[in-house]
Design a protein around this motif. Structure first.
Motif, short mmCIF file in Angstrom:
data_model
loop_
_atom_site.label_atom_id
_atom_site.label_comp_id
_atom_site.label_asym_id
_atom_site.label_seq_id
_atom_site.Cartn_x
_atom_site.Cartn_y
_atom_site.Cartn_z
N LYS A 1 -13.54 12.10 1.31
CA LYS A 1 -14.05 13.45 1.52
C LYS A 1 -14.63 13.53 2.93
N PHE A 2 -14.62 14.75 3.51
CA PHE A 2 -15.22 14.95 4.82
C PHE A 2 -16.74 15.06 4.70
N VAL A 3 -17.45 14.52 5.69
CA VAL A 3 -18.91 14.63 5.76
C VAL A 3 -19.27 15.07 7.17
N ASN A 4 -18.90 16.31 7.51
CA ASN A 4 -19.02 16.83 8.87
C ASN A 4 -20.14 17.84 9.05
N ALA A 5 -21.00 18.01 8.05
CA ALA A 5 -22.02 19.06 8.11
C ALA A 5 -22.87 18.93 9.38
N GLY A 6 -22.93 20.01 10.15
CA GLY A 6 -23.76 20.04 11.35
C GLY A 6 -23.03 19.69 12.62
N LEU A 7 -21.85 19.07 12.53
CA LEU A 7 -21.12 18.68 13.73
C LEU A 7 -20.49 19.90 14.40
N ILE A 8 -20.63 20.00 15.72
CA ILE A 8 -19.92 21.03 16.47
C ILE A 8 -18.73 20.43 17.22
N ASP A 9 -18.61 19.12 17.17
CA ASP A 9 -17.53 18.42 17.87
C ASP A 9 -16.97 17.38 16.91
#
Length: 702
Positions: free
Chosen positions: A563-571
């Motif tokens: 699963k993706f765990v990208n919360a908060g990333l802008i890049d």
């Protein structure tokens, strides 16, 4: 002298992401990625300002380049569309128009403060332009195919010939001067066009990087001879370098009666007397390799190598770095003492943080300002792989660097296993050093293929993937056995490895594999659903974290599902990943380093699981010919026995039996003092303590 190189490359991935972060609600603030304070900065090959907008043209040498624009005085920057990843060598502001000279797409013009751009190449016979200048209504462009003129705001260009490899142009009335490079058979120096014909105008043998006019006086900045001045329209030249250091002069700029020189290592210098004398004006300028200077009213902008743009509002007396949260972080590593973070950037050298990313300091003394592909640590030594110059080493935690290896082909990987270094190359397989990089020997016998595409090691095993398969060695590279991480398409050669004791993960272009026996056998657990052929992977317990161009993916079951765990990333273009101090750190393509507590993703219980990557038992040198020093660092005290056995389990040496205190202990095994039983071959050092047995293979080579 190291000359500034010109780069002409196209890139397949361009993101415009550099925007200000919005604060999340308080209840979610701990459940997302947080941007660290750096390391930031790009090489600003050209700088300009028009209205309220700032512009920086970049030249990253193998990574994303182009034009960046800021409308908030440098707080945030965005990559401008239309440049196709090409280097922007020159910027020229003219009223409401802004012109960009590029390597790869010719001249571009904007009439709306840099929001949109149009290519203006009618009449140009080259797309590689190094310099733009203006005299009255006349635009002058110099590049690889001579000099071009435009009288209609770049709509049409007329070739006026002249020498190739033009670095700089200047005009004096109807006369045109070009400065050229002294390389590749070119004579260098200054050429002069008058009456429609060109002739040499002196300074032959010099690379002329920059030219500027102050009144009717012509100034030329050279690669190794400082500044020259001509007061007779180029008929003769005299040195005008009193007070300048022995650095290449890369750029000249005029502001009123002041003449400024940007140098390759000495910073910025100012002359108030037509070049008769120069004084340094570097207060606040932390990077002294100045690639560009631009004057905007009373404001002076300086573009530097790897650190971005600086601004001076007082004629260079003091400088302030313009905030520039752009950087390519290709590599992250944790030092051997576990307290420091190291970051390698794409084109701007190496950085170290001693406060978990709150601040970063450059550590590039002696280290080329190129892409840093990997850091490796052995004892108190740090090793860095560079993109073009081989391996460098530091014995003082990165403060100073010196070359450790030279290689006639590309370096594809560097790994540390026990006290050995392993180097993967593009054409000669794997090399090993047993003496901290002083001497390298080839250890590729036994595997097929010379082009290494992946390399990994722990204290007991080495893994290598070549253009012909994947292999494992359990005896420091002496012998290799094939490992089965297939079947896969024939083009699949790139593999990402993550090692943690007896567990290991391997990811190739098509599949994900898990091993429970230190990589001897593998089981396919999933197809490669990560969507990227070259992830960077870490393993803690049963949790796998993979960094890809689409962000961070997490598997809690050894790669079976993700699963993706990208919360908060802008890049989400992630270039590197490392675990440090109960947090995970990632290096991005555009926005520096980000961090997040591991417990948010895998839970406190998993974070507290011991990892098997800590080298509690070590030996140096290993392999060895006479004696080796064995070190062991228990966390508690207790009774211990230290012995050496052969492959049949027969004890050949007893090194210690007694009480151990917590902390490091060292022992020396002199194989020459134990009789004829110690012939060339593999042995094991055993430490029995508090019901545990630690084993370490050691190789004796007579």
């Amino acid at each position: 002298m190291v000359q500034v190189q010109r780069f002409k490359k196209h890139f397949h991935l361009v993101f415009a992401v550099l925007i200000a972060l919005a604060f999340a609600p308080a209840q979610n603030a701990r459940a997302q990625w947080v941007q660290s304070n750096g390391p930031y900065g790009r090489s600003a090959q050209s700088v300009a300002a028009i209205g309220a907008s700032l512009f920086a043209g970049t030249m990253e040498g193998g990574e994303t380049s182009g034009l960046f624009r800021s409308t908030d005085n440098g707080v945030t920057w965005a990559l401008v569309d239309g440049f196709g990843g090409n280097s922007v060598r020159s910027l020229l502001a003219d009223g409401s128009c802004l012109y960009a000279g590029t390597f790869g797409c010719g001249v571009l013009r904007s009439t709306d403060s840099g929001i949109s751009w149009s290519r203006m190449n009618s009449g140009l016979t080259t797309n590689d332009l190094a310099n733009l200048s203006k005299c009255g209504s006349l635009l002058v462009a110099g590049g690889d195919d001579g000099v071009f003129l435009s009288r209609d705001s770049a709509k049409n260009w007329l070739s006026v010939g002249g020498p190739s490899f033009v670095q700089a142009v200047a005009t004096n009335g109807t006369d045109i001067f070009s400065g050229i490079s002294a390389s590749g058979g070119s004579p260098g120096g200054v050429f002069h066009m008058t009456g429609g014909s060109w002739s040499s105008a002196g300074l032959a043998g010099n690379t002329v990087y920059t030219m500027s006019m102050l009144g009717t006086t012509i100034f030329a900045g050279t690669g190794d001879s400082g500044v020259y001045r001509s007061t007779d329209n180029g008929t003769s030249w005299k040195p005008a370098s009193a007070g300048l250091p022995n650095f290449a002069v890369l750029v000249l700029a005029v502001s009123g009666s002041n003449l400024f020189a940007g140098t390759q290592g000495g910073g910025v210098f100012r002359s108030t007397d037509m070049g008769n004398s120069w004084n340094a004006c570097n207060n606040g300028l932390s990077n002294l390799l100045v690639l560009s200077l631009s004057v905007d009213g009373g404001r002076l902008l300086a573009g530097t190598l790897g650190v971005g743009v600086y601004r001076s509002n007082d004629s260079g007396r003091s400088w302030v770095q313009i905030p520039n949260k752009t950087s390519i972080v290709e590599n992250l590593s944790v030092s051997s003492n576990g307290t420091d973070l190291f970051a390698g950037s794409g084109g701007s050298g190496a950085y170290r943080s001693t406060d978990n990313g709150s601040s970063w300091q450059p550590i590039d003394r002696g280290l080329p300002s190129v892409l840093i592909g990997r850091f490796v640590f052995i004892d108190s030594f740090v090793f860095a792989v560079t993109s073009s110059y081989g391996v460098y080493q530091s014995s003082d935690n990165g403060a100073n660097w010196s070359p450790s290896s030279s290689c006639n082909c590309s370096i594809r990987g560097l790994a540390a296993g026990d006290s050995n270094l392993y180097l993967g190359t593009s054409c000669f397989g794997v090399y090993r050093s047993t003496n901290r990089g002083k001497i390298w020997g080839r250890c590729s016998s036994g595997f097929i293929g010379n082009e290494v595409t992946a390399l990994a090691a722990d204290k007991a095993h080495i893994f290598v993937t070549t253009d012909s398969g994947s292999f494992r060695s359990s005896d420091y590279g002496v012998t290799w056995l094939p490992i089965d991480i297939g079947p896969a398409p024939i083009y699949t050669t790139t593999v990402a490895y993550a090692l943690n004791g007896r567990d290991a993960i391997a990811i190739n272009d098509a599949f994900i594999f898990h091993s429970t026996d230190s990589g001897a056998t593998w089981v396919k657990v999933d197809s490669n659903s990560l969507g990227y052929h070259d992830p960077h992977v870490v393993l803690i317990g049963s949790n796998v974290l993979a960094a890809t161009q689409f962000g961070i993916s997490l598997s809690t079951n050894f790669g079976t599902s993700w699963k993706f765990v990208n919360a908060g990333l802008i890049d989400t273009d992630i270039r590197s990943i490392v675990i440090h101090d109960s947090s995970i750190y990632i290096g991005t393509a555009f926005s520096g380093v980000w961090r997040r507590p591991l417990s948010e993703m895998i839970g406190l219980a998993a974070v507290s699981q011991p990892t098997a990557t800590k080298n509690e038992l070590r030996s140096y040198p290993n392999p060895f010919s006479q004696s080796t020093t064995i070190s062991f660092t228990p966390e508690t005290s207790g009774y211990a026995e230290v012995s050496v056995v052969n492959l049949l389990g027969v004890e050949v040496a007893r090194l210690f039996a007694g009480e151990f205190g917590a902390g490091e202990h060292t022992f020396t095994w002199d194989a020459g003092a134990t009789g004829d039983g110690c012939a060339t071959g593999m042995y094991e050092c055993l430490i029995r303590m508090t019901g545990r047995v630690e084993k370490l293979p050691v190789l004796l080579v007579r």
